[in-house]
Write an enzyme that holds these catalytic residues in place. Structure first.
Site, PDB file in Angstrom:
ATOM      1  N   THR A  10      32.772  32.209  37.430  1.00 19.91           N
ATOM      2  CA  THR A  10      32.498  30.867  37.939  1.00 19.91           C
ATOM      3  C   THR A  10      31.093  30.766  38.538  1.00 19.91           C
ATOM      4  OG1 THR A  10      34.832  30.623  38.423  1.00 19.91           O
ATOM      5  CG2 THR A  10      33.350  29.102  39.528  1.00 19.91           C
ATOM      6  N   GLU A  56      42.607  29.890  38.691  1.00 15.63           N
ATOM      7  CA  GLU A  56      43.204  30.266  37.396  1.00 15.63           C
ATOM      8  C   GLU A  56      43.587  29.045  36.567  1.00 15.63           C
ATOM      9  OE1 GLU A  56      42.116  33.765  37.508  1.00 15.63           O
ATOM     10  OE2 GLU A  56      43.343  33.164  35.804  1.00 15.63           O
TER      11      GLU A  56
END
Lengths: 689, 689
Positions: free
Chosen positions: B161, B444
């Site tokens: 990320t 997730e």
């Protein structure tokens, strides 16, 4: 050194207008209406906006009122710093500016809480202890205690809730037993469950507690009365003899409210420390009621209005501001094959997480304004001895508090999640907004309890309606004849406020009458009233919710009918009013479908109408949240700042955090070192192979 | 001294069986079934229960694994203490016991996470970094890095990320450019939005980061690949040249996951540090794909199953345990005029806040067991090269993760509020459960994104159905003919699992087909596919939810059909299965009413059936939560302990808190003192008047 080099690079990057800033500026330019005009409407006029801004300027210019960077502090540090700040506020800033912080209806108190937004034991002292002296005390008692309390020369806690007793006041266990020999009351908490638990300002600050206790005299219990009990020594702050006092410990967020516990073991206080506005014990211990103690409730009712405005509405407005701004600068994915990334506000699912809560923010704002003005009139009635509107006022504020705190709490969590991972970070500002807000679902009347109290009034009203008796203004719609099918023939008509109002009136009436009927038939079949009430209580809660949602839709729409404003502002407010209603219709479609009031086809239209409204309002999201006019300091959010510079601010915030003060976190490294040394040796060997 | 006196009194009071303990014992005695039998069923058999208990005993006996008293610590302290504890766990306790913490399917990993319940950077190291080496690395690379990582001789972060990029992996900005002259990759984060942000274990611990970056060679972008980047010096832990690394700061609750940021400025790593299981760059920079990189996703799918079990299901079970026990010992109000106070679990509104979530806990438990066993079979298929079930497996785990985390998050908040004020206190244990759990709605795969991915599969399935093509097992019901009216003739029949299953199948099918039709007609009218998809995305999300809820109802009911157990256990599980379904029917009644599948009369029956089930299950609430078999240490709750001693424990907890370590909190008192001295003088003068 390395870090410094990076910093220099970032600095030069900072100079340029960031892509995020450009995005938000473009969005701002799309606004169709005059933002200042809307701000003035929210504030209640141009002069009020000026007053608010002057207050906010005084805060922002005062270094003592700077926001506390909570993320890295523990409970004690937050507590100490917040109390210091609030002590300065009450004894210096507020005093200097002649702000009437002890008067809930002073002009500045309309705006001060929004600027403070600060849980501190001193706020509870000012907001609960001080007004309680006024509510329960005689003029002489008020003259003695009020000046001291207002000047923070004594600090007081309002001590009602016990460890084992909350809502059911009649079962509080603390006792005050009159001793005619010494003309004293003997205060006792006879069991663990009876100890006072939760009072704000009690944990480490209070010198006095206003203790609610069962008055016992001549062997007889006369119910709850208020007693002024000194708890800490005025010279050295130590607990007084017979007193055990301390902090109950940390909570989800109100770290500085200094919630405490209090045990009393035969603590003697002089007779004059019983606050005696509505009750009196003579020197022989004879008990006597004075006047109408229902008057006390008039001011309690106000507390719900004030807190719903200051907490629920302010917080959802803040959360909307942050989420809307972030959604306009955050890019993700594309809406054309292989096309450029788009701001996430372009996704309908994202619009659906944000714009209905902007609509709710406005709807609740105008609903509260209505209830507030009704309350002011009610207070005048009360002063004239007219208590006839008490029941309606109680229902309205109880239901409104429950509905507003419940819906804004759910909304803020949706808004928080709409910001993805960043919404989970303290730096977004959203976590504290959420944690603070959800408390309001529980305090000042737990929401389910409040809904059931509102339902009690509504069930009584239903009985009146069935007997043709007159009912109060806010429930008059229950007596009106109305079509039993929604009149909307097409999607356009579903934007019409009168059509939407009719939907909510019908739903509320239908839910109420059906539970009233069921209750009646259970009792007719031989079930006891309280048992039957319990059995249908889920439906009673739903009926109360439906009534409140009707009230919110109706007051918003009525407000707009009387509003004098530009066409551009009217257009967006009209849209928000429709959206607030349509969103609830789509979320609770079962209520509207069940008796066929809405057809399946009309519901499809309602769904499309909502998506269409989201599309129409999308270009105004920035304007609509800018109109709330929060400063960046108030929001305390890296991702919700006015300039849109979400990423730069997140990075600045992180870099400057105490956690990153050195390259190596020695404490953490210490535990890793022996293992990493082994790793180093193994890697060295490998590289030599 | 005074405090000591009070302590002595409390001590002797402690000795007696408290009223609360008596209450919970009475409740426990009402249980109709054998709690151990149900525990064994949940664990998967008697032997598994024994294994679980032996693990849990090792934790409870090990002083190094004691729970950390977080309420009074700041982020850094929590971080340091948790990391120390987890370092001990991985390098000592787990090693000594030969627990295979790196193997998600080892027997002990079924139970270890429930005992650990501990966010720490090291858990992310073990749960994300280690398995990623296996997923992306060649056997040689795995042989080099895995032993080091498993022994914590290197600490790694999985760095994917970025500050400005989450879900849309293809737009990650970090680059790895191959330099054939030096046979190195040059790693760069070229902008603020490109810096890695969030990776756990990166903030203060990681020596290495597995960086996902765009591979650029010979001027061409070959998409995301994984690179092993050393970030801190193995000798002194200082950031390496070109690396800027630090903590991103505190979050709602995961204080110890050590989430960090990483900037790279022309950082050179050797060529062999690109993990090359599925891709290869030769010495001249020629890029080549190897094998089927979809295999990677097979293990990612598992992560969702594991985390939903370990987080969502475990946490809602814990919250149910706490709220159910507290509701049985907390008394409030009465159900007869002037009668004795009753435990709040006697109120239908309270039952409605707790028992449906006990039902959900069980429903999700069995749903996950089903998906897990399906996954194990799927993995075997994959090993044989059969990827045909990939799409269904992806849909199922994405939808399940979204639905389970969403419903348990909402449930835990309802459970928390059901405990009134005490649910807001850290001492109840509920706040941390909530704050930890809500994170799972975002990480997730953000839930809305996951629902839309599931919807994509479902829309494709709907197309197959309309063309008569075969579909996967879990969506077979979409092809089946079924009555278009619910067949329940009376309230009793609404407990029937097959009737309830039919309701959910119908609802899912109806929502899916209606959005599929709308999508098709929008495209037929000339709208672009992606635009049309966006326009109906709210309905798509709802269709995916409805499918998952159908799946949960169906798998629970199927599980019970095959279960071998006593009649008493069967009876309560049957009731829970019905309740889980009825609760959703009543909450989303619009979906079932809209096309007339349920009549208004049937809905009234469903509502009564639910209240009736609450009444039937009420006597078993303690048995049902006892069966989850959490120790008091795991719950960390003063109000949810096995012995029911809520009030005594709350008081003990508060008394022993660091905040109360002395009678006077000097830091706080310091700010009050000058004002209180004035107050003292004024009061003294008054008393002399």
């Amino acid at each position: 050194m390395l870090v410094e080099k990076q910093l220099v690079r970032l600095k030069s990057y900072d100079m340029a207008l960031s892509p995020e800033s450009q995005l938000i500026t473009n969005e701002r330019n799309k606004t169709t209406f005059n933002v200042t005009e809307l701000t003035n409407i929210l504030d209640g006029g141009v002069e009020k906006t000026a007053l608010r801004k002057s207050i906010e300027r005084k805060f922002s210019l005062d270094p003592n009122m700077k926001a506390i960077h909570r993320g890295y502090l523990n409970k004690e540090q937050i507590n100490v710093q917040n109390n210091r700040k609030m002590m300065y506020f009450f004894t210096n800033l507020a005093k200097r500016n002649n702000w009437h912080v002890d008067k809930p209806h002073s002009p500045e108190m309309e705006f001060l809480p929004r600027t403070l937004a600060n849980g501190s034991g001193l706020v509870i002292h000012a907001g609960a202890f001080v007004p309680s002296i006024e509510s329960f005390g005689t003029p002489e008692q008020a003259a003695k205690w009020l000046p001291l309390a207002k000047a923070c020369q004594i600090i007081g806690a309002y001590a009602q809730t016990e460890l084992g007793h909350g809502t059911n006041l009649r079962r509080l266990e603390t006792t005050a037993t009159f001793d005619p020999h010494t003309q004293e009351f003997i205060m006792n908490t006879p069991s663990i469950s009876s100890m006072k638990w939760w009072p704000g300002a009690l944990g480490a600050m209070a010198t006095h507690a206003l203790v609610m206790a069962q008055l016992i005299t001549r062997g007889e219990n006369h119910g709850m009365q208020a007693f002024m009990v000194p708890v800490r020594d005025m010279t050295n702050h130590k607990p007084l003899p017979g007193i055990t006092v301390g902090s109950i410990g940390p909570t989800l967020s109100l770290d500085s409210t200094d919630n405490g516990y209090l045990r009393m073991d035969n603590v003697r206080i002089p007779k004059e420390n019983m606050l005696a506005k509505y009750a009196y014990v003579d020197s022989k211990g004879k008990f006597q009621k004075i006047g109408n103690d229902r008057l006390m409730y008039a001011s309690m009712v106000n507390l719900r209005v004030v807190l719903t405005k200051d907490e629920a509405v302010t917080y959802i407005q803040m959360a909307c501001t942050i989420a809307a701004r972030y959604s306009c600068v955050r890019k993700q994915g594309s809406l054309t094959p292989g096309g450029p990334e788009v701001p996430i506000i372009d996704y309908v699912t994202q619009q659906d997480k944000i714009i209905p809560y902007i609509a709710l923010s406005y709807a609740l704002h105008f609903n509260l304004a209505f209830i507030r003005s009704k309350y002011v009139k009610f207070l005048e009635d009360v002063k004239r001895g007219d208590l006839s509107n008490m029941a309606e006022m109680h229902m309205m504020t109880a239901g409104m508090k429950a509905n507003a705190t419940e819906r804004t709490s759910a909304g803020v969590e949706i808004l928080r999640r709409s910001c993805g991972g960043h919404g989970y970070a303290i730096s977004s500002g959203l976590p504290y907004i959420l944690l603070r807000l959800v408390a309001s679902c529980t305090y000042e009347g737990e929401n389910t309890v409040l809904y059931l109290q509102a339902a009690r009034y509504l069930i009584k009203t239903a009985a009146k309606v069935s007997m043709g008796q007159p009912v109060d203004a806010s429930v008059m719609y229950l007596t009106e004849d109305a079509p039993d099918r929604c009149q909307a023939a097409n999607q356009m008509e579903l934007y019409d406020h009168s059509i939407l109002e009719a939907c909510f009136k019908h739903r509320s009436k239908q839910l109420l009458l059906s539970v009233a009927t069921e209750l009646q038939s259970l009792v007719a079949d031989g079930m006891k009233q309280m048992e039957a009430w319990n059995l249908v209580s889920i439906q009673l809660v739903n009926a109360a919710k439906a009534h409140m949602e009707q009230h919110i839709v109706s007051t918003f729409s009525a407000y707009l009918r009387n509003l004098n404003c530009s066409n551009e502002v009217r257009e967006v407010l009209d849209q928000l009013c429709s959206l607030n209603a349509l969103h609830q219709i789509n979320n609770f479609s079962g209520d509207f479908l069940k008796d066929g009031y809405l057809s399946s086809k009309q519901l499809d239209m309602a769904r499309r109408a909502e998506v269409q409204l989201l599309a129409s309002l999308r270009r105004n999201v920035i304007g609509l949240v800018d109109a709330f006019d929060f400063t960046d300091d108030m929001l305390g959010s890296c991702i919700g700042s006015y300039d849109g510079n979400a990423y730069e601010r997140l990075y600045e915030w992180a870099k400057n955090s105490p956690f990153n003060k050195s390259d190596v976190h020695e404490e953490i490294y210490k535990d890793l070192r022996p293992h990493l040394r082994q790793g180093r040796d193994i890697l060295n060997k490998m590289s030599k192979l």
